[in-house]
Scaffold this motif. Structure first.
Motif, PDB file in Angstrom:
ATOM      1  N   VAL A  36      -9.950  39.790 -38.741  1.00 23.40           N
ATOM      2  CA  VAL A  36     -10.300  38.544 -38.061  1.00 23.40           C
ATOM      3  C   VAL A  36     -11.783  38.590 -37.722  1.00 23.40           C
ATOM      4  O   VAL A  36     -12.324  39.645 -37.371  1.00 23.40           O
ATOM      5  N   SER A  37     -12.458  37.465 -37.896  1.00 20.72           N
ATOM      6  CA  SER A  37     -13.879  37.385 -37.575  1.00 20.72           C
ATOM      7  C   SER A  37     -14.069  37.364 -36.060  1.00 20.72           C
ATOM      8  O   SER A  37     -13.128  37.136 -35.296  1.00 20.72           O
ATOM      9  N   ALA A  38     -15.307  37.560 -35.637  1.00 21.67           N
ATOM     10  CA  ALA A  38     -15.593  37.626 -34.200  1.00 21.67           C
ATOM     11  C   ALA A  38     -15.249  36.321 -33.496  1.00 21.67           C
ATOM     12  O   ALA A  38     -14.795  36.331 -32.346  1.00 21.67           O
ATOM     13  N   ASP A  39     -15.442  35.183 -34.170  1.00 23.87           N
ATOM     14  CA  ASP A  39     -15.125  33.903 -33.535  1.00 23.87           C
ATOM     15  C   ASP A  39     -13.674  33.476 -33.724  1.00 23.87           C
ATOM     16  O   ASP A  39     -13.246  32.441 -33.218  1.00 23.87           O
ATOM     17  N   GLY A  40     -12.903  34.271 -34.481  1.00 25.61           N
ATOM     18  CA  GLY A  40     -11.492  33.979 -34.679  1.00 25.61           C
ATOM     19  C   GLY A  40     -11.194  32.949 -35.746  1.00 25.61           C
ATOM     20  O   GLY A  40     -10.033  32.674 -36.041  1.00 25.61           O
ATOM     21  N   ARG A  41     -12.229  32.377 -36.367  1.00 35.40           N
ATOM     22  CA  ARG A  41     -11.994  31.307 -37.339  1.00 35.40           C
ATOM     23  C   ARG A  41     -11.491  31.835 -38.688  1.00 35.40           C
ATOM     24  O   ARG A  41     -10.727  31.175 -39.366  1.00 35.40           O
ATOM     25  N   ASP A  42     -11.997  32.994 -39.065  1.00 33.36           N
ATOM     26  CA  ASP A  42     -11.532  33.610 -40.315  1.00 33.36           C
ATOM     27  C   ASP A  42     -10.443  34.613 -39.968  1.00 33.36           C
ATOM     28  O   ASP A  42     -10.706  35.772 -39.667  1.00 33.36           O
ATOM     29  N   ALA A  43      -9.196  34.142 -39.980  1.00 32.87           N
ATOM     30  CA  ALA A  43      -8.058  34.967 -39.548  1.00 32.87           C
ATOM     31  C   ALA A  43      -7.214  35.354 -40.756  1.00 32.87           C
ATOM     32  O   ALA A  43      -6.740  34.491 -41.494  1.00 32.87           O
ATOM     33  N   ARG A  44      -7.017  36.638 -40.940  1.00 32.87           N
ATOM     34  CA  ARG A  44      -6.220  37.157 -42.053  1.00 32.87           C
ATOM     35  C   ARG A  44      -5.165  38.113 -41.501  1.00 32.87           C
ATOM     36  O   ARG A  44      -5.426  39.306 -41.349  1.00 32.87           O
ATOM     37  N   PRO A  45      -3.983  37.602 -41.192  1.00 27.40           N
ATOM     38  CA  PRO A  45      -2.940  38.456 -40.622  1.00 27.40           C
ATOM     39  C   PRO A  45      -2.602  39.611 -41.563  1.00 27.40           C
ATOM     40  O   PRO A  45      -2.613  39.447 -42.786  1.00 27.40           O
ATOM     41  N   PRO A  46      -2.318  40.781 -41.017  1.00 26.44           N
ATOM     42  CA  PRO A  46      -1.975  41.916 -41.874  1.00 26.44           C
ATOM     43  C   PRO A  46      -0.648  41.689 -42.587  1.00 26.44           C
ATOM     44  O   PRO A  46       0.308  41.178 -42.004  1.00 26.44           O
ATOM     45  N   ALA A  80     -10.443  37.197 -29.279  1.00 21.20           N
ATOM     46  CA  ALA A  80     -10.850  36.775 -27.935  1.00 21.20           C
ATOM     47  C   ALA A  80     -10.885  37.964 -26.977  1.00 21.20           C
ATOM     48  O   ALA A  80     -11.809  38.089 -26.149  1.00 21.20           O
ATOM     49  N   ARG A  81      -9.891  38.846 -27.084  1.00 21.19           N
ATOM     50  CA  ARG A  81      -9.848  40.014 -26.187  1.00 21.19           C
ATOM     51  C   ARG A  81     -11.053  40.920 -26.432  1.00 21.19           C
ATOM     52  O   ARG A  81     -11.696  41.387 -25.478  1.00 21.19           O
ATOM     53  N   PHE A  82     -11.393  41.148 -27.700  1.00 23.59           N
ATOM     54  CA  PHE A  82     -12.539  42.005 -28.003  1.00 23.59           C
ATOM     55  C   PHE A  82     -13.854  41.318 -27.637  1.00 23.59           C
ATOM     56  O   PHE A  82     -14.809  41.986 -27.208  1.00 23.59           O
ATOM     57  N   ARG A  83     -13.933  39.996 -27.796  1.00 20.85           N
ATOM     58  CA  ARG A  83     -15.145  39.271 -27.406  1.00 20.85           C
ATOM     59  C   ARG A  83     -15.392  39.405 -25.902  1.00 20.85           C
ATOM     60  O   ARG A  83     -16.516  39.610 -25.451  1.00 20.85           O
ATOM     61  N   ASP A  84     -14.314  39.274 -25.137  1.00 24.69           N
ATOM     62  CA  ASP A  84     -14.433  39.407 -23.672  1.00 24.69           C
ATOM     63  C   ASP A  84     -14.920  40.807 -23.292  1.00 24.69           C
ATOM     64  O   ASP A  84     -15.778  40.963 -22.421  1.00 24.69           O
ATOM     65  N   ALA A  85     -14.362  41.806 -23.986  1.00 23.22           N
ATOM     66  CA  ALA A  85     -14.783  43.179 -23.692  1.00 23.22           C
ATOM     67  C   ALA A  85     -16.250  43.388 -24.046  1.00 23.22           C
ATOM     68  O   ALA A  85     -16.995  44.055 -23.310  1.00 23.22           O
ATOM     69  N   ALA A  86     -16.675  42.795 -25.187  1.00 27.04           N
ATOM     70  CA  ALA A  86     -18.078  42.939 -25.594  1.00 27.04           C
ATOM     71  C   ALA A  86     -19.002  42.246 -24.594  1.00 27.04           C
ATOM     72  O   ALA A  86     -20.090  42.764 -24.284  1.00 27.04           O
ATOM     73  N   ALA A  87     -18.582  41.087 -24.079  1.00 28.21           N
ATOM     74  CA  ALA A  87     -19.399  40.357 -23.111  1.00 28.21           C
ATOM     75  C   ALA A  87     -19.582  41.163 -21.826  1.00 28.21           C
ATOM     76  O   ALA A  87     -20.620  41.066 -21.154  1.00 28.21           O
ATOM     77  N   ILE A 111     -14.834  46.101 -34.821  1.00 30.11           N
ATOM     78  CA  ILE A 111     -15.978  46.508 -35.645  1.00 30.11           C
ATOM     79  C   ILE A 111     -17.231  46.014 -34.924  1.00 30.11           C
ATOM     80  O   ILE A 111     -17.396  44.803 -34.719  1.00 30.11           O
ATOM     81  N   ALA A 112     -18.065  46.932 -34.528  1.00 29.80           N
ATOM     82  CA  ALA A 112     -19.246  46.582 -33.739  1.00 29.80           C
ATOM     83  C   ALA A 112     -20.463  47.292 -34.287  1.00 29.80           C
ATOM     84  O   ALA A 112     -20.365  48.367 -34.894  1.00 29.80           O
ATOM     85  N   TYR A 113     -21.620  46.641 -34.085  1.00 23.35           N
ATOM     86  CA  TYR A 113     -22.888  47.258 -34.475  1.00 23.35           C
ATOM     87  C   TYR A 113     -23.943  46.860 -33.458  1.00 23.35           C
ATOM     88  O   TYR A 113     -24.141  45.670 -33.189  1.00 23.35           O
ATOM     89  N   ASP A 114     -24.611  47.856 -32.897  1.00 23.54           N
ATOM     90  CA  ASP A 114     -25.690  47.618 -31.934  1.00 23.54           C
ATOM     91  C   ASP A 114     -25.220  46.704 -30.795  1.00 23.54           C
ATOM     92  O   ASP A 114     -25.864  45.709 -30.471  1.00 23.54           O
ATOM     93  N   GLN A 115     -24.061  47.026 -30.217  1.00 24.02           N
ATOM     94  CA  GLN A 115     -23.472  46.299 -29.084  1.00 24.02           C
ATOM     95  C   GLN A 115     -22.986  44.889 -29.436  1.00 24.02           C
ATOM     96  O   GLN A 115     -22.592  44.131 -28.550  1.00 24.02           O
ATOM     97  N   SER A 116     -22.986  44.539 -30.726  1.00 23.32           N
ATOM     98  CA  SER A 116     -22.507  43.211 -31.143  1.00 23.32           C
ATOM     99  C   SER A 116     -21.129  43.340 -31.776  1.00 23.32           C
ATOM    100  O   SER A 116     -20.916  44.192 -32.652  1.00 23.32           O
ATOM    101  N   PHE A 117     -20.197  42.501 -31.356  1.00 27.62           N
ATOM    102  CA  PHE A 117     -18.844  42.483 -31.908  1.00 27.62           C
ATOM    103  C   PHE A 117     -18.858  41.629 -33.180  1.00 27.62           C
ATOM    104  O   PHE A 117     -19.202  40.445 -33.144  1.00 27.62           O
ATOM    105  N   LEU A 118     -18.502  42.218 -34.306  1.00 28.88           N
ATOM    106  CA  LEU A 118     -18.574  41.539 -35.610  1.00 28.88           C
ATOM    107  C   LEU A 118     -17.227  41.026 -36.090  1.00 28.88           C
ATOM    108  O   LEU A 118     -17.159  40.077 -36.886  1.00 28.88           O
TER     109      LEU A 118
END
Length: 524
Positions: A36-46, A80-87, A111-118
């Motif tokens: 899933v993308s950071a904004d949740g728009r590109d969602a690919r369920p396992p 959303a949960r990971f975005r909140d944690a990153a914020a 998946i994060a790089y330099d404090q950014s949630f990807l």
């Protein structure tokens, strides 16, 4: 990479380590990876990969539109949960266990790089070893799933012990770390250039062309530089490699895209008829010329003219084409008036024009005129990595309009197709996939038993095995002769004159051998 960009998951799943981990997870637990993308728009369920031996409850659920929607909503909740944690600067590496809408569980690794949630890598859906599946039955009851499919999926549903959940978590975390490391290495190469997107993304298509191999990436980059110019292009390659698709990609991405794209195969007519087709004729110019006819060069004025098999053009017509290239003028058959056109010419051939120039079969001045930009269309055997992608493309194409579900190939069927030498290239592959779709009927999984004999009866290195394993030299010689003739015909699109020349035998002898070995039936 902009905040709104999404990671190219299809390419990232092909990273060596990630691919190996995915295969291990599927082999051991029949589970699959998702993202899933950071904004949740590109969602690919396992979900388990295509062709998996077993399909658990999650795969049956996601097959239903309502189940797919619910699974996508779960993906967005994870993001959303990971975005909140990153914020809150509280995002940590590792995995988190999430309950899904079905009552089964996913593992998610940020998946994060330099404090950014990807984005996040997902894996599932599994049941806990002690879990009662009746709560899952209740959760999905509104989907009205087939009792037979549900029962089979229930039996196949992976149940993981606490130790297995920990091991699975380590694998998912390792895959997420590999993706983050790849992101960092690409970013380091591109830092300061502003061209991150172009470097990071691997293109899967260009116009009608399909492929993600190194050979196709090089072709796409060359086309990017070619399309904006009006220079003449010569496309060389074997039959079935997509030379016309390359020509169309150039035209429809060029400034001439809103003008005509005209195609003419130079081997389709004799000399006189081709002259009339290309340049037109006046009424009464020859017997049967009952009215004026506009030539294809005029039809293509301001557009693009694709001359296929230009190596089969006679020396007399080569002179007239050379004049169009040099001066933009020509004279119709039976006319005295000079006509002017503005046409971009793209030529193609499967013949060695340079050798033909040396032997006097092709004009040297025309060769250098059409060979301003040279593009080589790679044969399929040199880009085997593209075969699964092409197969998926053709399966989707031939499923359109069909009431049956999209079909998939068994692992063994896929292996044999990848191993095959494909003398007829992409055209031969598409014909084989269409044949498999038809023969499979209502079956969703296509097995290797439906493959054409020439593909099924081959060794691991792609060389066809001689049927019935001849023990005598004469039988072996006959088998080799049959195979060489068939492959020469396939390479030359069943043009017997060119195949005979390639094999260094007479056309009459070739026709006799084709009848002897019943190769026309093999063609079908």
């Amino acid at each position: 990479m902009s905040a709104r960009s999404h990671l190219p998951w299809d390419d990232l799943f092909e990273l060596h380590v990630v691919k190996k981990i995915g295969k291990l997870i599927n082999r051991r637990w029949c589970l699959g990876l998702g993202a899933v993308s950071a904004d949740g728009r590109d969602a690919r369920p396992p979900r388990a990969p295509k062709g998996s031996a077993r399909r658990g409850l999650a795969d049956v659920i996601v097959d239903r539109p309502a189940g797919e929607v619910a699974a996508a909503a779960n993906c967005r909740q994870v993001a959303a949960r990971f975005r909140d944690a990153a914020a809150k600067r509280a995002l940590r590496p590792g995995v988190v266990r999430f309950p899904s809408h079905s009552g089964l569980y996913w593992l998610a690794a940020p998946i994060a790089y330099d404090q950014s949630f990807l984005g996040a890598l997902l894996c599932g859906a599994f049941a806990l070893q002690e879990q009662n599946l009746r709560e899952v039955d209740r959760a999905v009851a509104p989907l009205s799933l087939s009792p037979v499919d549900w029962a089979a999926a229930r039996d196949a549903q992976p149940r993981l012990s606490p130790v297995e959940v920990d091991f699975l978590g380590d694998l998912v975390a390792a895959a997420a770390e590999e993706i983050a490391a790849h992101f960092g290495s690409v970013l380091a190469r591109q830092r300061g250039t502003g061209d991150f997107e172009a470097e990071f993304a691997i293109r899967h298509a260009y116009g009608g062309l399909v492929g993600r191999s190194r050979a196709m990436q090089e072709l796409y980059h060359l086309l990017d530089r070619v399309v904006a110019s009006d220079s003449t292009v010569l496309i060389q390659g074997e039959n079935g490699t997509g030379k016309e698709l390359i020509a169309r990609a150039i035209h429809y991405n060029s400034p001439r895209r809103n003008r005509r794209f005209v195609v003419q195969n130079c081997s389709a007519f004799n000399d006189n008829l081709l002259d009339s087709e290309l340049f037109g004729h006046k009424k009464g110019a020859f017997t049967g010329a009952i009215s004026d006819k506009q030539g294809l060069f005029e039809v293509a004025d301001k557009g693009t003219f694709f001359l296929d098999e230009i190596g089969d053009m006679s020396p007399a017509l080569q002179v007239k084409v050379l004049r169009v290239l040099q001066e933009g003028t020509f004279t119709a058959v039976g006319d005295t008036e000079t006509r002017h056109v503005d046409v971009r010419i793209i030529a193609a051939t499967n013949r060695d024009l340079k050798r033909m120039v040396e032997t006097g079969e092709f004009r040297e001045d025309l060769y250098y005129r059409i060979n301003v930009i040279n593009i080589v269309s790679p044969p399929l055997r040199e880009r085997r990595d593209d075969i699964p992608l092409l197969i998926d493309h053709f399966l989707k194409r031939h499923a359109k309009g069909s009431r049956s579900r999209l079909k998939v190939l068994s692992d063994e069927c896929m292996r044999r197709l990848v191993d095959y030498a494909w003398p007829g290239n992409v055209r031969e592959l598409e014909n084989e996939i269409e044949r498999l779709v038809v023969l499979a009927g209502d079956e969703r999984v296509i097995g290797e038993e439906l493959l054409s004999p020439r593909i099924r009866d081959q060794s691991s290195d792609g060389i066809a095995i001689v049927p019935s394993s001849p023990h005598s030299l004469p039988d072996a010689v006959k088998a080799l002769e049959k195979r060489m003739i068939y492959e020469a015909l396939t390479r030359n699109n069943w043009n017997k004159t060119r195949a005979a020349a390639e094999l260094n035998i007479s056309r009459r002898n070739l026709i006799r051998l084709v009848q002897k070995y019943e190769l026309e039936r093999a063609r079908a």
